[in-house]
Design an enzyme around this catalytic site. Sequence first.
Site, PDB file in Angstrom:
ATOM      1  N   LYS A  78     -25.097  -1.795 -21.789  1.00  0.00           N
ATOM      2  CA  LYS A  78     -24.153  -2.759 -21.215  1.00  0.00           C
ATOM      3  C   LYS A  78     -22.738  -2.184 -21.316  1.00  0.00           C
ATOM      4  CE  LYS A  78     -22.943  -7.707 -21.630  1.00  0.00           C
ATOM      5  NZ  LYS A  78     -23.131  -8.924 -22.447  1.00  0.00           N
ATOM      6  N   SER A 153     -24.255 -12.888 -19.697  1.00  0.00           N
ATOM      7  CA  SER A 153     -23.439 -11.854 -19.096  1.00  0.00           C
ATOM      8  C   SER A 153     -24.133 -10.494 -19.009  1.00  0.00           C
ATOM      9  CB  SER A 153     -22.126 -11.685 -19.881  1.00  0.00           C
ATOM     10  OG  SER A 153     -22.413 -11.284 -21.209  1.00  0.00           O
ATOM     11  N   SER A 177     -26.114 -14.486 -23.826  1.00  0.00           N
ATOM     12  CA  SER A 177     -25.927 -13.428 -22.827  1.00  0.00           C
ATOM     13  C   SER A 177     -27.010 -12.358 -22.779  1.00  0.00           C
ATOM     14  CB  SER A 177     -24.571 -12.737 -23.036  1.00  0.00           C
ATOM     15  OG  SER A 177     -23.545 -13.535 -22.511  1.00  0.00           O
TER      16      SER A 177
END
Lengths: 484, 478
Positions: A78, A153, A177
């Site tokens: 990420k 996210s 997330s």
Amino acid sequence: MELYSLSIEEALTAIDKGEISPVELTEAIFKRIEAVEDKIHSFVTLDKENSLIQARSAEDNIRRNIKQPLGGIPIAIKDNICTEGVRTTCSSKMLENFIPPYDSTIVKKLKEQRCILIGKTNLDEFAMGSSTENSSFGSTRNPWDVARVPGGSSGGSAAAVAADMCIAALGSDTGGSIRQPAAFCGVVGLKPTYGRVSRYGLVAFASSLDQIGPITKNVKDSAILLNIISGYDLRDSTSADLTVPDFTSAIGQDIKGMKLGVPKEYFIKGIDKEVAESVNAAINKLESLGAIPLEISLPHTGYAVATYYILATSEASSNLARYDGVKYGLRAAGGDLIDMYMKTREAGFGAEVKRRIILGTYTLSSGYYDAYYKKAQQVRTLVKQDFEKAFEKVDVIVTPTTPSPAFKAGEKTDDPLQMYLADIFTISVNLAGVPGISIPCGFTSQNLPVGLQIIGKHFDEETLLKTAYAYEQATDWHKRKPKL
Amino acid sequence: MQYEAVIGLEIHAQLLTESKMFCGCSTKFGSEPNTQTCPVCIGMPGVLPVANKRAIECVIKTGLAVNCKIAPFSRFARKNYFYPDLPKGYQISQYELPICEHGLVEIIVNGSTKKIGLTRIHLEEDAGKNIHEGAGDYSFVDLNRAGTPLMEIVTEPDIRSPQEAAEFVKKLRAIVRYLGVCDGNMEQGSLRCDANVSIRPVGQEELGTKTEIKNMNSFKFIEKALDYEIKRQIKILNEGGRIVQETRLWHSNRGITESMRSKEEAHDYRYFPDPDLVPVDVDNAWIEQIRLQIVELPDSRRQRFITQYGLPEQDADLLTSERAMAEWFEEAVKLGGDPKSVSNWMMGELMKMLNEENKLIEECALKPEQLVGLIKLIDKGVISGKIAKTVFEEMYKTGKDADRIVKEKGLVQVSDESEIEKVVDDILQKNPKEMERFRAGEEKLLGFFAGQIMKATKGKANPKIVNELLRKKLSGTS
């Protein structure tokens, strides 16, 4: 079977037997990315050249008989986790050209394993959002239906795993997330106990809630990856100085007699009917495997979202103060210092980030601190106590991961409150600091994945993984792949 | 109307740790800009602070030395504000739960003892420095100092005069230097002092509106700035005006304080507990371990010097104001120096020379054993007290021992009576008029003759023998 669709375990076995090489695997992954990335847009940065160098280095080690548990496995990171020499943007214009001069602790660990870090995945800017639509570099789409969001996210990471653009990925979870996008994309997402994994190098959103975790194709892969990234770090004083067990050894044990807490507050009105049905069926399945479901109560659940949005935004307002145009990142031209600050932050942050900075600045302001931040801390303690009391009676807690399956892109972008409610079932877990995993437990009539959330005690990821694995072995939801 | 001043002080002391408060960078002063930095103290995205244990120990040590309560549980908080020298956009400090509270320091003003209460002592990190010179339309930022550990000491509003304020800072400086936690250098800014000042009519309980005074970087400026500020406030009230709550800057070159920012412009720092750092747990075992490291402090050492060595208060005050000075003194006494003689030499010649060169005692070449050697030469009559001053000066400059200097320069006192007698006779012969006047009763001329004789012997004649011989000869008994 295509090489790119292998799990970590399968790929490791194949590499070990000499059936495939890390270079072949990496090339297959990049070929897959070239084929489907246009539709999904999982990545902010791809690093093919370095990946192949890393793959050859992993091959060298294999030839020299150096054993590495994750050697040669292509992994996506990420883009809020710092990687030395590879830009780390947090999907924000503010850090569009920011190249960290250091590795986060977990990236260092993965590199030591000769993992292949193929690229950086898209996220909601600074991990603020539930749909990966709040990205300065375009939104990511759900591989099961590209008209829908992948969740967020960590939407880039979850979609990349679901679309076989990597063997596994890392995400971060502040209020859901990792788990919420894992549920939306039909993959396995684990948020470890707060303190299990070092946060050093994870760009902070809300420091007391953030935690890095694996997003994988199955439960065993989750355990394998957790083994690598866990452990005390001198550079993170909030990381726990505890011995890390071998999480894979918990896998395969039976769950007979295990007590499953089913919180009544999580099966509320407004929850999608098909989601509720899938989760109930999953609970029945676990019961058929010998577990004992018990209704429990987590009475302060209703306050969790409000509490979270005060604490997380308060911390964020301070954490994001460093992006001021002085040292690195974006600097907008301004007449004087204050003008430069304002223009830089105006230009560098997106609407949701600004909204949260303003909210958090307000809740910390003198005269409001007691009513908001302090009160929210007190409620957080109550939420934590809810879990402590529940875990006196049960071994794990099972809930839906999300109240609905993946929603349509653009559906909630104009309604932040609706967007915030997408995390209603995952937020309490971060407030309490306990571990939680989302695993696939069914599909809706529109062929959208549904996630089952299993919540464990502090630092008891083993029981959580054991339960998840038992369920996974008795079902085949995780074997389904989206048609791309 | 008669007014009294009410003053509280905030003192920032840079701690003498090897590394910074939350990272491993060096705290060394004066390096090239931004060479003592790392991702942590630059405030890069994703980095985390880890507290420096040694810095926490320095604060506990100071707290114990000034009678504070040490908190078993304290925590770091973020103080949020934007400034280019503050890389994270917040300073890690302490707010609700400082490490030390409720302390007490005694000062002596005009011969009487006064107690000054301490509200708290807490730990925080320093900011970097903005550099405006040579930067054209821009400013440079040097982050070498960013993250250096700072101890903030806050007093109760117990101080009533500029003199008391200066005495308090002197005392506190002596304590932190004794403890070795801060070098106390006010010019370089490793010890900084801000003051909150208000005035009220004598007898009134209620406090007046206060101003905060910054930038007083010497004892002298503390007294001057506070004196100026008190007079300024009195003038305003006497003219029927109103004091404005504000921060004022002392300008030493102009001798005035000037408004820097008003209360309305004051920052809302939005303090909250730093979630990146775990609370500081201090148990009794740790406290006791630190207590053992505390040396004898100025107050008790001063008392001991008076009783043990029979020194006057003034000597004891001065000799204990610096740990190195006190230790130098005791070392000399231990080596056999008479306490009062040692003290006299130290307070006289030694201080004079140190002050001339603006040096600290630990920086000079002269060692205690050398002073003792000199005193012994005087006691044994090898050199005269007058010659001794010359020898001392030479010792101080060269670091050579006294007896070596005496030998090399041929300064040995002449105590041989017959040798001195020759000179005495010679001088008396050359000055018959003065001899007449002396015999007529002008006794002060004895000094004149003695001076002539010393001059003739280059100061080497034993003054006692010179005097004896002179008296004998002048009274005509031989």
